[in-house]
Design a protein around this motif. Structure first.
Motif, short mmCIF file in Angstrom:
data_model
loop_
_atom_site.label_atom_id
_atom_site.label_comp_id
_atom_site.label_asym_id
_atom_site.label_seq_id
_atom_site.Cartn_x
_atom_site.Cartn_y
_atom_site.Cartn_z
N ASP A 1 0.81 -1.21 0.00
CA ASP A 1 0.00 0.00 0.00
C ASP A 1 0.85 1.27 0.00
O ASP A 1 0.36 2.34 -0.40
CB ASP A 1 -0.91 0.01 1.24
CG ASP A 1 -2.15 -0.84 1.07
OD1 ASP A 1 -2.49 -1.18 -0.07
OD2 ASP A 1 -2.79 -1.17 2.09
N ALA A 2 2.10 1.17 0.44
CA ALA A 2 2.97 2.35 0.47
C ALA A 2 3.15 2.95 -0.92
O ALA A 2 3.31 4.17 -1.06
CB ALA A 2 4.33 2.00 1.07
N ARG A 3 3.12 2.10 -1.93
CA ARG A 3 3.28 2.60 -3.30
C ARG A 3 2.15 3.57 -3.65
O ARG A 3 2.39 4.65 -4.22
CB ARG A 3 3.30 1.45 -4.29
CG ARG A 3 3.40 1.90 -5.74
CD ARG A 3 3.26 0.74 -6.73
NE ARG A 3 3.39 1.21 -8.10
CZ ARG A 3 2.41 1.76 -8.82
NH1 ARG A 3 1.21 1.91 -8.25
NH2 ARG A 3 2.61 2.17 -10.05
N SER A 4 0.92 3.20 -3.34
CA SER A 4 -0.22 4.06 -3.66
C SER A 4 -0.19 5.34 -2.84
O SER A 4 -0.54 6.41 -3.34
CB SER A 4 -1.53 3.31 -3.40
OG SER A 4 -1.74 2.32 -4.38
N ILE A 5 0.21 5.24 -1.58
CA ILE A 5 0.28 6.43 -0.73
C ILE A 5 1.33 7.39 -1.27
O ILE A 5 1.14 8.61 -1.30
CB ILE A 5 0.60 6.04 0.72
CG1 ILE A 5 -0.46 5.08 1.27
CG2 ILE A 5 0.69 7.28 1.60
CD1 ILE A 5 -0.09 4.47 2.62
N GLN A 6 2.45 6.85 -1.70
CA GLN A 6 3.58 7.67 -2.15
C GLN A 6 3.22 8.57 -3.32
O GLN A 6 3.71 9.70 -3.42
CB GLN A 6 4.75 6.77 -2.54
CG GLN A 6 6.03 7.50 -2.90
CD GLN A 6 7.13 6.53 -3.29
OE1 GLN A 6 6.96 5.73 -4.20
NE2 GLN A 6 8.25 6.60 -2.59
N ILE A 7 2.37 8.10 -4.23
CA ILE A 7 2.08 8.85 -5.44
C ILE A 7 0.69 9.46 -5.47
O ILE A 7 0.25 10.00 -6.48
CB ILE A 7 2.29 7.96 -6.69
CG1 ILE A 7 1.39 6.73 -6.64
CG2 ILE A 7 3.75 7.56 -6.81
CD1 ILE A 7 1.49 5.84 -7.88
N ALA A 8 -0.02 9.42 -4.36
CA ALA A 8 -1.36 10.02 -4.30
C ALA A 8 -1.26 11.55 -4.30
O ALA A 8 -0.37 12.13 -3.69
CB ALA A 8 -2.10 9.55 -3.06
N ASN A 9 -2.20 12.17 -4.99
CA ASN A 9 -2.26 13.63 -5.05
C ASN A 9 -0.89 14.20 -5.39
O ASN A 9 -0.30 13.86 -6.40
CB ASN A 9 -2.81 14.19 -3.73
CG ASN A 9 -4.25 13.78 -3.51
OD1 ASN A 9 -5.05 13.74 -4.45
ND2 ASN A 9 -4.62 13.47 -2.28
N GLY A 10 -0.35 15.06 -4.53
CA GLY A 10 0.96 15.64 -4.78
C GLY A 10 2.11 14.81 -4.26
O GLY A 10 3.27 15.23 -4.32
N GLY A 11 1.81 13.61 -3.74
CA GLY A 11 2.85 12.73 -3.23
C GLY A 11 2.99 12.82 -1.72
O GLY A 11 2.60 13.81 -1.09
N ALA A 12 3.56 11.79 -1.13
CA ALA A 12 3.79 11.72 0.31
C ALA A 12 5.11 11.03 0.57
O ALA A 12 5.59 10.24 -0.25
CB ALA A 12 2.65 10.97 1.01
N ALA A 13 5.69 11.32 1.73
CA ALA A 13 6.88 10.60 2.17
C ALA A 13 6.41 9.24 2.68
O ALA A 13 5.79 9.15 3.73
CB ALA A 13 7.60 11.38 3.27
N ALA A 14 6.68 8.18 1.92
CA ALA A 14 6.11 6.89 2.23
C ALA A 14 7.17 5.82 2.44
O ALA A 14 8.23 5.85 1.82
CB ALA A 14 5.15 6.44 1.13
N GLY A 15 6.86 4.89 3.32
CA GLY A 15 7.73 3.76 3.59
C GLY A 15 6.90 2.61 4.13
O GLY A 15 5.66 2.67 4.15
N CYS A 16 7.58 1.59 4.60
CA CYS A 16 6.87 0.39 5.04
C CYS A 16 7.63 -0.30 6.16
O CYS A 16 8.85 -0.45 6.08
CB CYS A 16 6.71 -0.57 3.85
SG CYS A 16 5.79 -2.08 4.22
#
Length: 330
Positions: free
Chosen positions: A278-293
């Motif tokens: 799920d981190a992949r989808s969070i990372q590129i949502a809207n303007g992007g997010a700092a994502a990890g797992c």
């Protein structure tokens, strides 16, 4: 914690059919959240408010599991099927499966003339005891989950859906232990991860978090001739650096390592050559997010005996609490 694990891993909930899972998880988290909602996709979202101005953090663990769906029924009443998520045909023969109403079926295959080969999915069927298409209690479009009891052997925990019910357990336990946080934290128990991280994508587009942390399993590389990966069962929680769908935010990876070392939590670094979370989808949502797992090492992923180590589960909970209870500076 094992009682909670047993409750979740034995439950029915293939991708797209997570209603029963949502009903099991909600009572576990209600008193630890400031508010709870369910979005149009079916994601269960628990909001824990921060004590001061912090970041908006989304923590995602998916409720769904791999499964099957009935594609057609033969004249003799046997149920042909297609996959829901990543199914390995060589794991199927003789398996017992469960429909949403609790009905049990048995998977068999057409006659195998060469025992060195395995039939594809299209040559398998489910026997539900029917004798004709007309008296078959199952319908086209019905979803199927696997049946396998939760097993404990010392600290080895095995079940048919550690992926990712064990991530849900980590999220629930972290909610219980997280007394205060400076951040607005949204714990998302997501749907349809196994068919393309779809629930997390919808939730991340709505929540628009600053930081996203997925909780999921990863492969263990400590069995005979495994997929090469520097992850062992019982050696600590795993901090994702990269998988086939994303490169984790370097600042978040650095922060996770720092928090683990400060709290003396054993950890391993994960570079996974196949699969994503799920981190992949969070990372590129809207303007992007700092994502990890935060990953829980797991043997035999996408089989009916996915196996994790209790210490790794506990250390994953501890690491998540350490991250959420303190400022996040990336």
């Amino acid at each position: 914690m094992n009682d909670l694990i047993k409750k979740l891993v034995e439950a029915y909930g293939p991708s797209g059919f997570e209603d029963q899972m949502r009903d099991l998880i909600r009572p576990e988290i209600e008193k630890f959240a400031d508010d709870i909602s369910v979005d149009a996709m079916g994601n269960l979202i628990a909001h824990k408010k921060g004590t001061r101005d912090g970041l908006k953090v989304m923590v995602a663990a998916h409720m769904d599991e791999i499964g099957l769906m009935i594609s057609h029924i033969t004249d003799d009443g046997f149920c042909r099927f297609t996959n829901i998520g990543g199914i390995y045909p060589h794991t199927l023969l003789g398996s017992r499966v469960q429909f949403g109403d609790g009905r049990i079926g048995i998977i068999a295959s057409d006659r195998i003339t060469d025992r060195g080969k395995v039939h594809g999915l299209e040559k398998h069927y489910i026997d539900v005891g029917a004798t004709s298409k007309e008296d078959c209690p199952v319908k086209v479009g019905d979803a199927v989950g696997f049946v396998r009891e939760f097993m404990v052997q010392d600290k080895h925990l095995s079940a048919k859906s550690m992926d990712d019910r064990i991530g849900c357990v980590v999220a629930i336990e972290a909610m219980k232990r997280l007394k205060k946080t400076p951040h607005d934290v949204y714990f998302v128990f997501s749907v349809q991860e196994e068919v393309g991280t779809r629930g997390a994508q919808a939730a991340a587009n709505m929540l628009d978090p600053d930081v996203g942390i997925a909780l999921d399993v990863t492969l263990a590389g400590d069995t005979p001739e495994p997929t090469p990966i520097a992850i062992d069962l019982g050696k600590g929680t795993a901090i994702k650096v990269k998988d086939s769908g994303m490169i984790a935010h370097t600042g978040l990876v650095r922060l996770m390592k720092q928090r683990a070392e400060e709290a003396e939590i054993p950890y391993q670094l994960e570079v996974l050559t196949g699969g994503s979370t799920d981190a992949r989808s969070i990372q590129i949502a809207n303007g992007g997010a700092a994502a990890g797992c935060i990953s829980i090492p797991c043997r035999y992923v996408h089989t009916q005996s996915e196996t994790v180590h209790a210490d790794d589960v506990e250390n994953s909970v501890k690491l998540l609490v350490e991250i959420l209870s303190k400022p996040i500076k990336l």
